[in-house]
Design a protein around this motif. Structure first.
Motif, PDB file in Angstrom:
ATOM      1  N   ALA A 142      61.560  36.486  42.027  1.00 20.24           N
ATOM      2  CA  ALA A 142      60.139  37.337  41.524  1.00 20.24           C
ATOM      3  C   ALA A 142      60.384  38.880  40.995  1.00 20.24           C
ATOM      4  CB  ALA A 142      59.366  37.391  42.996  1.00 20.24           C
ATOM      5  N   VAL A 143      61.358  39.367  41.608  1.00 22.40           N
ATOM      6  CA  VAL A 143      61.408  40.762  40.811  1.00 22.40           C
ATOM      7  C   VAL A 143      61.973  40.558  39.449  1.00 22.40           C
ATOM      8  CG1 VAL A 143      63.182  42.711  40.852  1.00 22.40           C
ATOM      9  CG2 VAL A 143      61.865  42.080  43.087  1.00 22.40           C
ATOM     10  N   LEU A 144      62.861  39.746  39.220  1.00 20.84           N
ATOM     11  CA  LEU A 144      63.152  39.587  37.948  1.00 20.84           C
ATOM     12  C   LEU A 144      62.360  39.013  36.901  1.00 20.84           C
ATOM     13  CD1 LEU A 144      67.010  37.879  38.395  1.00 20.84           C
ATOM     14  CD2 LEU A 144      66.222  40.371  38.132  1.00 20.84           C
ATOM     15  N   LEU A 145      61.303  38.347  37.331  1.00 24.03           N
ATOM     16  CA  LEU A 145      60.250  37.878  36.664  1.00 24.03           C
ATOM     17  C   LEU A 145      59.295  38.895  36.397  1.00 24.03           C
ATOM     18  CD1 LEU A 145      59.722  34.249  37.938  1.00 24.03           C
ATOM     19  CD2 LEU A 145      60.637  34.609  35.686  1.00 24.03           C
ATOM     20  N   CYS A 146      58.987  39.750  37.427  1.00 27.45           N
ATOM     21  CA  CYS A 146      58.153  40.673  37.374  1.00 27.45           C
ATOM     22  C   CYS A 146      58.724  41.766  36.111  1.00 27.45           C
ATOM     23  CB  CYS A 146      57.994  41.415  38.577  1.00 27.45           C
ATOM     24  SG  CYS A 146      56.494  40.627  39.616  1.00 27.45           S
ATOM     25  N   GLU A 147      59.920  41.850  36.278  1.00 30.57           N
ATOM     26  CA  GLU A 147      60.548  42.927  35.327  1.00 30.57           C
ATOM     27  C   GLU A 147      60.060  42.509  33.904  1.00 30.57           C
ATOM     28  OE1 GLU A 147      62.776  45.827  34.429  1.00 30.57           O
ATOM     29  OE2 GLU A 147      61.657  45.871  36.256  1.00 30.57           O
ATOM     30  N   VAL A 148      60.218  41.091  33.608  1.00 30.44           N
ATOM     31  CA  VAL A 148      60.079  40.695  32.161  1.00 30.44           C
ATOM     32  C   VAL A 148      58.492  40.870  31.878  1.00 30.44           C
ATOM     33  CG1 VAL A 148      59.835  38.388  30.831  1.00 30.44           C
ATOM     34  CG2 VAL A 148      61.815  38.835  32.325  1.00 30.44           C
ATOM     35  N   LEU A 151      65.812  29.719  35.190  1.00 31.21           N
ATOM     36  CA  LEU A 151      65.000  31.034  35.313  1.00 31.21           C
ATOM     37  C   LEU A 151      64.998  31.829  34.076  1.00 31.21           C
ATOM     38  CD1 LEU A 151      64.055  33.331  37.342  1.00 31.21           C
ATOM     39  CD2 LEU A 151      66.277  34.022  37.610  1.00 31.21           C
ATOM     40  N   VAL A 152      65.899  31.720  33.193  1.00 31.96           N
ATOM     41  CA  VAL A 152      65.736  32.360  31.928  1.00 31.96           C
ATOM     42  C   VAL A 152      64.749  31.522  30.955  1.00 31.96           C
ATOM     43  CG1 VAL A 152      66.876  32.809  29.673  1.00 31.96           C
ATOM     44  CG2 VAL A 152      68.027  33.231  31.703  1.00 31.96           C
ATOM     45  N   ARG A 153      64.615  30.253  31.155  1.00 31.89           N
ATOM     46  CA  ARG A 153      63.571  29.441  30.421  1.00 31.89           C
ATOM     47  C   ARG A 153      62.081  29.928  30.929  1.00 31.89           C
ATOM     48  NH1 ARG A 153      60.158  25.821  30.996  1.00 31.89           N
ATOM     49  NH2 ARG A 153      60.558  25.329  32.953  1.00 31.89           N
ATOM     50  N   LEU A 154      61.979  30.179  32.366  1.00 27.08           N
ATOM     51  CA  LEU A 154      60.806  30.601  32.798  1.00 27.08           C
ATOM     52  C   LEU A 154      60.502  32.018  32.384  1.00 27.08           C
ATOM     53  CD1 LEU A 154      61.405  29.353  36.665  1.00 27.08           C
ATOM     54  CD2 LEU A 154      59.539  28.431  34.845  1.00 27.08           C
ATOM     55  N   MET A 155      61.510  33.007  32.448  1.00 25.17           N
ATOM     56  CA  MET A 155      61.202  34.199  31.771  1.00 25.17           C
ATOM     57  C   MET A 155      60.540  34.088  30.431  1.00 25.17           C
ATOM     58  SD  MET A 155      64.852  36.240  32.777  1.00 25.17           S
ATOM     59  CE  MET A 155      65.213  36.561  34.294  1.00 25.17           C
ATOM     60  N   ARG A 187      50.415  32.946  35.223  1.00 21.20           N
ATOM     61  CA  ARG A 187      51.931  32.346  34.980  1.00 21.20           C
ATOM     62  C   ARG A 187      52.747  32.682  36.376  1.00 21.20           C
ATOM     63  NH1 ARG A 187      54.077  27.679  34.428  1.00 21.20           N
ATOM     64  NH2 ARG A 187      56.286  27.806  33.117  1.00 21.20           N
ATOM     65  N   LEU A 188      53.098  33.933  36.430  1.00 20.41           N
ATOM     66  CA  LEU A 188      53.829  34.261  37.367  1.00 20.41           C
ATOM     67  C   LEU A 188      53.613  33.602  38.866  1.00 20.41           C
ATOM     68  CD1 LEU A 188      56.178  36.233  38.252  1.00 20.41           C
ATOM     69  CD2 LEU A 188      54.774  37.996  38.422  1.00 20.41           C
ATOM     70  N   ARG A 189      52.408  33.590  39.138  1.00 20.87           N
ATOM     71  CA  ARG A 189      51.893  33.053  40.512  1.00 20.87           C
ATOM     72  C   ARG A 189      52.154  31.623  40.557  1.00 20.87           C
ATOM     73  NH1 ARG A 189      48.870  35.782  43.721  1.00 20.87           N
ATOM     74  NH2 ARG A 189      47.578  34.027  44.509  1.00 20.87           N
ATOM     75  N   GLU A 190      51.866  30.783  39.340  1.00 26.15           N
ATOM     76  CA  GLU A 190      52.084  29.447  39.216  1.00 26.15           C
ATOM     77  C   GLU A 190      53.719  29.147  39.426  1.00 26.15           C
ATOM     78  OE1 GLU A 190      51.677  26.081  35.858  1.00 26.15           O
ATOM     79  OE2 GLU A 190      51.049  28.213  35.404  1.00 26.15           O
TER      80      GLU A 190
END
Length: 152
Positions: free
Chosen positions: A31-37, A103-107, A51-54
């Motif tokens: 979650a932190v890494l995705l929030c960073e992006v 995870l990179v793809r999700l970013m 999208r983050l929540r999903e």
């Protein structure tokens, strides 16, 4: 495979608990890494937040209250953390290469959900991919896959 399922179950159970000895749960680290992006361009768009929540809700099978708690904790960590080494280390330690690539793809999916490829978001994803030990070729492959999938 069984280890991945056990890890997922342990992370689901630990989402609301404070991490022991400073090591974040995989859910919090992700979650932190995705929030960073999402916040790399200094603007958190409603589509990015949705999208983050999903992504987090699906990846960690969270109910709404656990998801809200995870996002609140992740946003606080992004605001207060001096660096993100412990989050990157946690993901590297608990995820195999394919999971880190995912995870990179999700970013990328998060960065492109607003229909705009911001250079700050791209830079942040590139740096996180390097820290996660995802190859440059796979960084590009994830980017191209999500650019082809994004509307617009």
């Amino acid at each position: 495979m069984i280890e991945s399922l056990q890890r997922l179950f342990q992370d689901m159970m630990a989402v609301g608990e404070p991490p022991e000895k400073g090591e974040p749960t995989l859910a919090l680290a992700t979650a932190v890494l995705l929030c960073e992006v999402a916040r790399a361009d200094y603007h958190l768009d409603d589509r990015e937040l949705a999208r983050l929540r999903e992504v987090l809700g699906q990846r960690f099978v969270l109910d709404l209250s656990a998801l809200d708690a995870l996002l609140a904790q992740a946003r606080e960590e992004v605001d207060t953390a001096v660096d993100h080494h412990r989050f990157v280390s946690s993901v590297r330690e608990h995820c195999d290469y394919n999971e880190r690539f995912e995870l990179v793809r999700l970013m990328w999916s998060l960065a492109l959900v607003d229909g705009h490829k911001d250079p700050l978001e791209e830079h942040r994803i590139r740096r996180l991919a390097e820290l996660l030990h995802v190859s440059h070729g796979d960084f590009i492959r994830a980017k191209l896959a999500e650019e082809g999938a994004s509307p617009g």
